[in-house]
Design a protein around this motif. Sequence first.
Motif, PDB file in Angstrom:
ATOM      1  N   GLU A  93       0.778  -1.223   0.020  1.00  0.00           N
ATOM      2  CA  GLU A  93       0.089  -0.013  -0.025  1.00  0.00           C
ATOM      3  C   GLU A  93       0.923   1.078   0.020  1.00  0.00           C
ATOM      4  O   GLU A  93       0.509   2.513  -0.472  1.00  0.00           O
ATOM      5  N   ALA A  95       3.569   1.713  -1.571  1.00  0.00           N
ATOM      6  CA  ALA A  95       4.347   1.852  -2.719  1.00  0.00           C
ATOM      7  C   ALA A  95       3.341   3.129  -3.303  1.00  0.00           C
ATOM      8  O   ALA A  95       2.435   3.127  -3.627  1.00  0.00           O
ATOM      9  N   GLU A  96       4.095   3.884  -4.481  1.00  0.00           N
ATOM     10  CA  GLU A  96       3.380   4.922  -5.200  1.00  0.00           C
ATOM     11  C   GLU A  96       3.666   4.513  -6.657  1.00  0.00           C
ATOM     12  O   GLU A  96       4.690   3.852  -7.213  1.00  0.00           O
ATOM     13  N   TRP A  97       2.278   4.815  -7.636  1.00  0.00           N
ATOM     14  CA  TRP A  97       2.483   4.711  -8.960  1.00  0.00           C
ATOM     15  C   TRP A  97       3.444   5.970  -9.591  1.00  0.00           C
ATOM     16  O   TRP A  97       3.170   7.008  -9.104  1.00  0.00           O
ATOM     17  N   ASP A  98       4.246   5.683 -10.572  1.00  0.00           N
ATOM     18  CA  ASP A  98       4.377   6.717 -11.454  1.00  0.00           C
ATOM     19  C   ASP A  98       3.637   6.992 -12.481  1.00  0.00           C
ATOM     20  O   ASP A  98       3.575   6.150 -13.278  1.00  0.00           O
ATOM     21  N   GLU A  99       2.913   7.916 -12.251  1.00  0.00           N
ATOM     22  CA  GLU A  99       1.611   8.209 -13.148  1.00  0.00           C
ATOM     23  C   GLU A  99       1.982   8.340 -14.314  1.00  0.00           C
ATOM     24  O   GLU A  99       1.355   7.869 -15.525  1.00  0.00           O
TER      25      GLU A  99
END
Lengths: 165, 228
Positions: A93, A95-99
Amino acid sequence: MELQMVAIESLTLDPNNARKHSKRNLDAIKESLSKFGQRKPIVVHNGVVIAGNGTLEAAKTLGWKEIGVSVCPDDWDSDTAKAYALADNRSSELAEWDEKILSTQLLDLDDMGWAIESLGFDKPLLPDFKPEDIEQPRLDQRAATMCPQCSFEWRVGAKGEIEPV
Amino acid sequence: MSLLIAPCSFDAAKYAVMNWHYSQQMPIGKLISYGVWEDEIYIGAVLYGRGASPELGSAYGLSQVECCELVRVALNKHKASVSQIVSQTIKKLKETNPGLRLIVSFADPEHDHKGIIYQAMNWIYCGQSSPSKEYYYKDKWFHSRMLRPTGFGTIPEIARLSKEQQKQLPTREMKGKYRYIYPLDKAIRRSVDKLRLPYPSAVEGSIASRDNSVVEVQVQSLPTALES
């Protein structure tokens, strides 16, 4: 890590799972299992699933009889299992997306005929800019200047002369 | 497939540059922005400006208002060739800016760009600009001209640093950019044609071919970013 195939009916969903799986989430897992098969084991402690409850539910819906599991070490107590279950969910959760990369990859897959929605994503929308009837600046003219006293407007011409506008 | 090239808003141009151009930086100064639509879908923008130097045209005997720079070609995936798109924007630029006589553009070897599109369009290659130095400040690299106290492109925050502080910033040397020019009338073509040099090769050691344009466009189109 020891991996084994076990009968699905021998496994129990975690009744205290802090993570809820929506229908959309389960549909996406189901699609993934159908398309790619099971590529990661679920994690089991004393016959109870502590990581991969959604995968087990989806596999049941698909009518699978067996599933790949990783069994927790014998010396784990229930608190250790609980801590692991929370950490497992939380770490993904965080972790982040590289949009930008995500949207490029989704558009690529969409172009190649993949159903993006079945992977659990909304179809990325391209910006809807329209042609505009706007006045563009002139690059072949210097900027005009207006005299604040008499409103005479002028610019410097190509040869340095004063050119009325 | 329908192709439409038309003026676009600053927001549309900025979107294309931020999402589909490697620099992710809008050029400063006066800009003419043409949007590109394929089958009514917005796929990017081509931008012209005065460029980073007020002396852009002086090497060709031209004043600042007779010369401009193709500063960005920022395209998402596209079906039309980049040459076709750029050609159409040049046609429109000439119509609305009849005083312009020459377009200059730069291809950045630091990004493995050799200007294949310009070669495909028969631009005149005039050699490489001087190497430059960049300074690293707050997670970004800045061209040395941005550190000057005054002048075009100055970034006040860095320019205000003392000479000693500036000296302590990490630096890197940048290769000179490939300079291409495109004359817009016969007279200027005649006068600048003598500057023509052989094109830098698309593949090290080989001769540049117009067919290579296809290769470079594909490489750059994820997202497409023809630098300028």
